[in-house]
Design a protein around this motif. Sequence first.
Motif, PDB file in Angstrom:
ATOM      1  N   CYS A  49       0.824  -1.218   0.000  1.00 32.45           N
ATOM      2  CA  CYS A  49       0.000   0.000   0.000  1.00 32.45           C
ATOM      3  C   CYS A  49       0.858   1.267   0.000  1.00 32.45           C
ATOM      4  O   CYS A  49       0.351   2.366  -0.178  1.00 32.45           O
ATOM      5  N   GLY A  50       2.177   1.112   0.211  1.00 38.41           N
ATOM      6  CA  GLY A  50       3.090   2.251   0.147  1.00 38.41           C
ATOM      7  C   GLY A  50       3.139   3.119   1.385  1.00 38.41           C
ATOM      8  O   GLY A  50       3.763   4.164   1.379  1.00 38.41           O
ATOM      9  N   SER A  51       2.496   2.683   2.464  1.00 45.63           N
ATOM     10  CA  SER A  51       2.445   3.526   3.659  1.00 45.63           C
ATOM     11  C   SER A  51       3.676   3.409   4.545  1.00 45.63           C
ATOM     12  O   SER A  51       3.881   4.225   5.435  1.00 45.63           O
ATOM     13  N   ILE A  52       4.507   2.397   4.300  1.00 48.66           N
ATOM     14  CA  ILE A  52       5.720   2.199   5.101  1.00 48.66           C
ATOM     15  C   ILE A  52       6.790   1.582   4.217  1.00 48.66           C
ATOM     16  O   ILE A  52       6.491   0.882   3.254  1.00 48.66           O
ATOM     17  N   ALA A  53       8.047   1.881   4.528  1.00 46.50           N
ATOM     18  CA  ALA A  53       9.159   1.325   3.757  1.00 46.50           C
ATOM     19  C   ALA A  53      10.298   0.965   4.698  1.00 46.50           C
ATOM     20  O   ALA A  53      10.445   1.560   5.764  1.00 46.50           O
ATOM     21  N   ALA A  54      11.091  -0.014   4.278  1.00 49.55           N
ATOM     22  CA  ALA A  54      12.266  -0.427   5.033  1.00 49.55           C
ATOM     23  C   ALA A  54      13.502   0.161   4.360  1.00 49.55           C
ATOM     24  O   ALA A  54      13.644   0.099   3.137  1.00 49.55           O
ATOM     25  N   TYR A  55      14.391   0.733   5.177  1.00 47.12           N
ATOM     26  CA  TYR A  55      15.610   1.367   4.685  1.00 47.12           C
ATOM     27  C   TYR A  55      16.813   0.795   5.412  1.00 47.12           C
ATOM     28  O   TYR A  55      16.729   0.450   6.583  1.00 47.12           O
ATOM     29  N   PHE A  56      17.944   0.728   4.701  1.00 48.18           N
ATOM     30  CA  PHE A  56      19.196   0.291   5.302  1.00 48.18           C
ATOM     31  C   PHE A  56      20.040   1.527   5.536  1.00 48.18           C
ATOM     32  O   PHE A  56      20.319   2.294   4.616  1.00 48.18           O
ATOM     33  N   ILE A  57      20.411   1.742   6.789  1.00 48.32           N
ATOM     34  CA  ILE A  57      21.239   2.892   7.145  1.00 48.32           C
ATOM     35  C   ILE A  57      22.084   2.535   8.354  1.00 48.32           C
ATOM     36  O   ILE A  57      21.603   1.911   9.304  1.00 48.32           O
ATOM     37  N   CYS A  58      23.345   2.873   8.308  1.00 47.79           N
ATOM     38  CA  CYS A  58      24.271   2.644   9.425  1.00 47.79           C
ATOM     39  C   CYS A  58      24.312   1.180   9.865  1.00 47.79           C
ATOM     40  O   CYS A  58      24.383   0.893  11.062  1.00 47.79           O
ATOM     41  N   GLY A  59      24.207   0.254   8.935  1.00 44.90           N
ATOM     42  CA  GLY A  59      24.282  -1.163   9.270  1.00 44.90           C
ATOM     43  C   GLY A  59      23.023  -1.751   9.858  1.00 44.90           C
ATOM     44  O   GLY A  59      23.022  -2.881  10.339  1.00 44.90           O
ATOM     45  N   ALA A  60      21.921  -1.007   9.830  1.00 42.16           N
ATOM     46  CA  ALA A  60      20.663  -1.494  10.395  1.00 42.16           C
ATOM     47  C   ALA A  60      19.522  -1.275   9.402  1.00 42.16           C
ATOM     48  O   ALA A  60      19.585  -0.402   8.541  1.00 42.16           O
ATOM     49  N   VAL A  61      18.480  -2.076   9.551  1.00 36.78           N
ATOM     50  CA  VAL A  61      17.272  -1.910   8.748  1.00 36.78           C
ATOM     51  C   VAL A  61      16.227  -1.228   9.632  1.00 36.78           C
ATOM     52  O   VAL A  61      15.962  -1.687  10.738  1.00 36.78           O
ATOM     53  N   ILE A  62      15.676  -0.135   9.121  1.00 39.55           N
ATOM     54  CA  ILE A  62      14.650   0.599   9.873  1.00 39.55           C
ATOM     55  C   ILE A  62      13.412   0.766   8.995  1.00 39.55           C
ATOM     56  O   ILE A  62      13.516   0.818   7.770  1.00 39.55           O
ATOM     57  N   ALA A  63      12.260   0.838   9.608  1.00 38.71           N
ATOM     58  CA  ALA A  63      11.010   1.067   8.892  1.00 38.71           C
ATOM     59  C   ALA A  63      10.514   2.468   9.232  1.00 38.71           C
ATOM     60  O   ALA A  63      10.528   2.871  10.393  1.00 38.71           O
ATOM     61  N   ILE A  64      10.096   3.182   8.203  1.00 39.80           N
ATOM     62  CA  ILE A  64       9.640   4.560   8.382  1.00 39.80           C
ATOM     63  C   ILE A  64       8.322   4.754   7.638  1.00 39.80           C
ATOM     64  O   ILE A  64       8.179   4.321   6.486  1.00 39.80           O
ATOM     65  N   ARG A  65       7.385   5.425   8.283  1.00 38.46           N
ATOM     66  CA  ARG A  65       6.111   5.749   7.643  1.00 38.46           C
ATOM     67  C   ARG A  65       6.322   6.783   6.541  1.00 38.46           C
ATOM     68  O   ARG A  65       7.225   7.618   6.622  1.00 38.46           O
ATOM     69  N   ARG A  66       5.486   6.701   5.524  1.00 35.90           N
ATOM     70  CA  ARG A  66       5.619   7.607   4.378  1.00 35.90           C
ATOM     71  C   ARG A  66       5.569   9.074   4.806  1.00 35.90           C
ATOM     72  O   ARG A  66       6.371   9.891   4.338  1.00 35.90           O
ATOM     73  N   GLU A  67       4.663   9.444   5.700  1.00 31.83           N
ATOM     74  CA  GLU A  67       4.546  10.856   6.089  1.00 31.83           C
ATOM     75  C   GLU A  67       5.798  11.370   6.797  1.00 31.83           C
ATOM     76  O   GLU A  67       6.126  12.547   6.702  1.00 31.83           O
ATOM     77  N   ASP A  68       6.534  10.483   7.475  1.00 29.45           N
ATOM     78  CA  ASP A  68       7.797  10.888   8.094  1.00 29.45           C
ATOM     79  C   ASP A  68       8.916  10.918   7.055  1.00 29.45           C
ATOM     80  O   ASP A  68       9.765  11.806   7.072  1.00 29.45           O
ATOM     81  N   ALA A  69       8.915   9.960   6.136  1.00 26.90           N
ATOM     82  CA  ALA A  69       9.935   9.897   5.086  1.00 26.90           C
ATOM     83  C   ALA A  69       9.848  11.102   4.149  1.00 26.90           C
ATOM     84  O   ALA A  69      10.853  11.528   3.571  1.00 26.90           O
ATOM     85  N   GLU A  70       8.657  11.680   4.001  1.00 30.52           N
ATOM     86  CA  GLU A  70       8.490  12.856   3.149  1.00 30.52           C
ATOM     87  C   GLU A  70       9.210  14.080   3.697  1.00 30.52           C
ATOM     88  O   GLU A  70       9.480  15.025   2.981  1.00 30.52           O
ATOM     89  N   ARG A  71       9.559  14.048   4.973  1.00 30.80           N
ATOM     90  CA  ARG A  71      10.236  15.179   5.612  1.00 30.80           C
ATOM     91  C   ARG A  71      11.761  15.071   5.581  1.00 30.80           C
ATOM     92  O   ARG A  71      12.460  15.933   6.099  1.00 30.80           O
ATOM     93  N   VAL A  72      12.267  14.006   4.964  1.00 29.42           N
ATOM     94  CA  VAL A  72      13.710  13.809   4.848  1.00 29.42           C
ATOM     95  C   VAL A  72      14.115  14.108   3.408  1.00 29.42           C
ATOM     96  O   VAL A  72      13.724  13.395   2.484  1.00 29.42           O
ATOM     97  N   GLY A  73      14.897  15.168   3.224  1.00 25.38           N
ATOM     98  CA  GLY A  73      15.362  15.545   1.896  1.00 25.38           C
ATOM     99  C   GLY A  73      16.620  14.772   1.543  1.00 25.38           C
ATOM    100  O   GLY A  73      17.474  14.533   2.388  1.00 25.38           O
ATOM    101  N   LEU A  74      16.734  14.382   0.278  1.00 31.06           N
ATOM    102  CA  LEU A  74      17.870  13.588  -0.190  1.00 31.06           C
ATOM    103  C   LEU A  74      18.694  14.333  -1.213  1.00 31.06           C
ATOM    104  O   LEU A  74      18.200  15.202  -1.925  1.00 31.06           O
ATOM    105  N   GLU A  75      19.935  13.925  -1.306  1.00 29.47           N
ATOM    106  CA  GLU A  75      20.856  14.387  -2.333  1.00 29.47           C
ATOM    107  C   GLU A  75      21.145  13.170  -3.198  1.00 29.47           C
ATOM    108  O   GLU A  75      21.702  12.186  -2.710  1.00 29.47           O
ATOM    109  N   ILE A  76      20.729  13.186  -4.436  1.00 30.95           N
ATOM    110  CA  ILE A  76      20.885  12.031  -5.333  1.00 30.95           C
ATOM    111  C   ILE A  76      22.223  12.077  -6.031  1.00 30.95           C
ATOM    112  O   ILE A  76      22.685  13.070  -6.443  1.00 30.95           O
TER     113      ILE A  76
END
Length: 76
Positions: A49-76
């Motif tokens: 449904c796209g409401s949550i995603a799993a990310y790998f960062i700093c050697g760990a897997v974390i799950a973040i809700r879409r509304e929180d992930a929208e507040r993190v800006g990225l540099e591609i």
Amino acid sequence: MYQRSLSTLAEGEKARVRTIETGGSISGRLRALGLIEGREVKCLHRSKCGSIAAYFICGAVIAIRREDAERVGLEI
């Protein structure tokens, strides 16, 4: 390089954290999970449904809700 949000990262795609555009406790929680400016993050999986995603960062897997992930800006 251009900026977009963590919520738009496709499975298998990597980017670097550029900004966290939120305040309060969620900002501190995201930083405690390793989402710090300059860190590399990789999207591992998105829920159907796209409401949550799993990310790998700093050697760990974390799950973040879409509304929180929208507040993190990225540099591609």
